[in-house]
Design a protein around this motif. Structure first.
Motif, mmCIF file in Angstrom:
data_model
loop_
_atom_site.group_PDB
_atom_site.id
_atom_site.type_symbol
_atom_site.label_atom_id
_atom_site.label_comp_id
_atom_site.label_asym_id
_atom_site.label_seq_id
_atom_site.Cartn_x
_atom_site.Cartn_y
_atom_site.Cartn_z
ATOM 1 N N UNK A 68 0.846 -1.187 0.000
ATOM 2 C CA UNK A 68 0.000 0.000 0.000
ATOM 3 C C UNK A 68 0.883 1.239 0.000
ATOM 4 N N UNK A 69 0.648 2.117 -0.964
ATOM 5 C CA UNK A 69 1.399 3.357 -1.039
ATOM 6 C C UNK A 69 0.537 4.493 -0.490
ATOM 7 N N UNK A 70 1.194 5.440 0.168
ATOM 8 C CA UNK A 70 0.497 6.616 0.677
ATOM 9 C C UNK A 70 1.484 7.773 0.722
ATOM 10 N N UNK A 71 0.969 8.971 0.894
ATOM 11 C CA UNK A 71 1.857 10.122 0.954
ATOM 12 C C UNK A 71 1.288 11.170 1.891
ATOM 13 N N UNK A 72 2.205 11.965 2.418
ATOM 14 C CA UNK A 72 1.852 13.107 3.253
ATOM 15 C C UNK A 72 2.410 14.332 2.547
ATOM 16 N N UNK A 73 1.544 15.083 1.895
ATOM 17 C CA UNK A 73 2.025 16.217 1.108
ATOM 18 C C UNK A 73 2.648 17.311 1.979
ATOM 19 N N UNK A 74 2.170 17.456 3.183
ATOM 20 C CA UNK A 74 2.740 18.473 4.069
ATOM 21 C C UNK A 74 4.190 18.153 4.428
ATOM 22 N N UNK A 75 4.519 16.871 4.461
ATOM 23 C CA UNK A 75 5.878 16.447 4.802
ATOM 24 C C UNK A 75 6.692 16.060 3.577
ATOM 25 N N UNK A 76 6.075 16.151 2.382
ATOM 26 C CA UNK A 76 6.760 15.721 1.146
ATOM 27 C C UNK A 76 7.300 14.304 1.295
ATOM 28 N N UNK A 77 6.506 13.445 1.869
ATOM 29 C CA UNK A 77 6.942 12.085 2.185
ATOM 30 C C UNK A 77 5.975 11.068 1.578
ATOM 31 N N UNK A 78 6.573 10.009 1.034
ATOM 32 C CA UNK A 78 5.782 8.901 0.506
ATOM 33 C C UNK A 78 6.168 7.643 1.269
ATOM 34 N N UNK A 79 5.183 6.803 1.501
ATOM 35 C CA UNK A 79 5.386 5.572 2.258
ATOM 36 C C UNK A 79 4.988 4.373 1.406
ATOM 37 N N UNK A 80 5.622 3.246 1.683
ATOM 38 C CA UNK A 80 5.235 1.991 1.055
ATOM 39 C C UNK A 80 5.137 0.938 2.154
ATOM 40 N N UNK A 81 3.914 0.566 2.476
ATOM 41 C CA UNK A 81 3.684 -0.492 3.452
ATOM 42 C C UNK A 81 3.681 -1.818 2.703
ATOM 43 N N UNK A 82 4.585 -2.686 3.072
ATOM 44 C CA UNK A 82 4.746 -3.963 2.385
ATOM 45 C C UNK A 82 4.400 -5.098 3.333
ATOM 46 N N UNK A 83 3.349 -5.820 3.027
ATOM 47 C CA UNK A 83 2.905 -6.950 3.838
ATOM 48 C C UNK A 83 3.030 -8.250 3.055
ATOM 49 N N UNK A 84 2.961 -9.350 3.764
ATOM 50 C CA UNK A 84 3.031 -10.679 3.129
ATOM 51 C C UNK A 84 4.217 -10.760 2.168
ATOM 52 N N UNK A 85 5.357 -10.333 2.635
ATOM 53 C CA UNK A 85 6.543 -10.277 1.771
ATOM 54 C C UNK A 85 6.983 -11.661 1.335
ATOM 55 N N UNK A 86 7.480 -11.724 0.103
ATOM 56 C CA UNK A 86 7.938 -12.973 -0.504
ATOM 57 C C UNK A 86 9.410 -12.844 -0.859
#
Length: 115
Positions: A68-86
């Motif tokens: 799941x990707x998300x971002x916080x525009x106020x912080x100029x930050x993008x996140x990538x939550x990675x689950x069930x990794x292979x």
């Protein structure tokens, strides 16, 4: 000068989770699309996921339902939550940020999925 800094990589067992973060800095103006690419041990680079400034997202078929990707525009930050990794998610993950149609890249962060 635009700087792109990733964090959050590491070693995780199959089925585990990691969260990558990427912060862009160095511009008075808003950043455009932000995303994550990865380079596999076979040296292929692929788009993992991206998100526009308005929140529209894209995902590679191989990660849909797990990442799941998300971002916080106020912080100029993008996140990538990675689950069930292979194990096949093992790669160097690079953050990519657009500013006025110019791409800017981070140094990359290693993700290793192994038991």
């Amino acid at each position: 000068q635009v700087r792109v800094m990733e964090s959050g990589g590491g070693l995780v067992q199959p089925g585990g989770s990691l969260r990558l973060s990427c912060r862009a800095s160095g511009s008075r103006f808003s950043f455009g699309t932000m995303g994550w690419y990865r380079r596999t041990p076979g040296n292929q680079r692929e788009l993992v996921s991206s998100i526009t400034s308005s929140g529209s997202t894209t995902y590679a078929d191989s990660v849909k339902g797990r990442f799941t990707i998300s971002r916080d525009n106020a912080l100029n930050t993008v996140y990538l939550q990675m689950n069930s990794l292979k194990p096949e998610d093992t790669a160097i993950y690079y953050c990519n940020v657009y500013l006025y149609s110019q791409p800017h890249w981070g140094q990359g962060t290693q993700v290793t999925v192994s038991s």
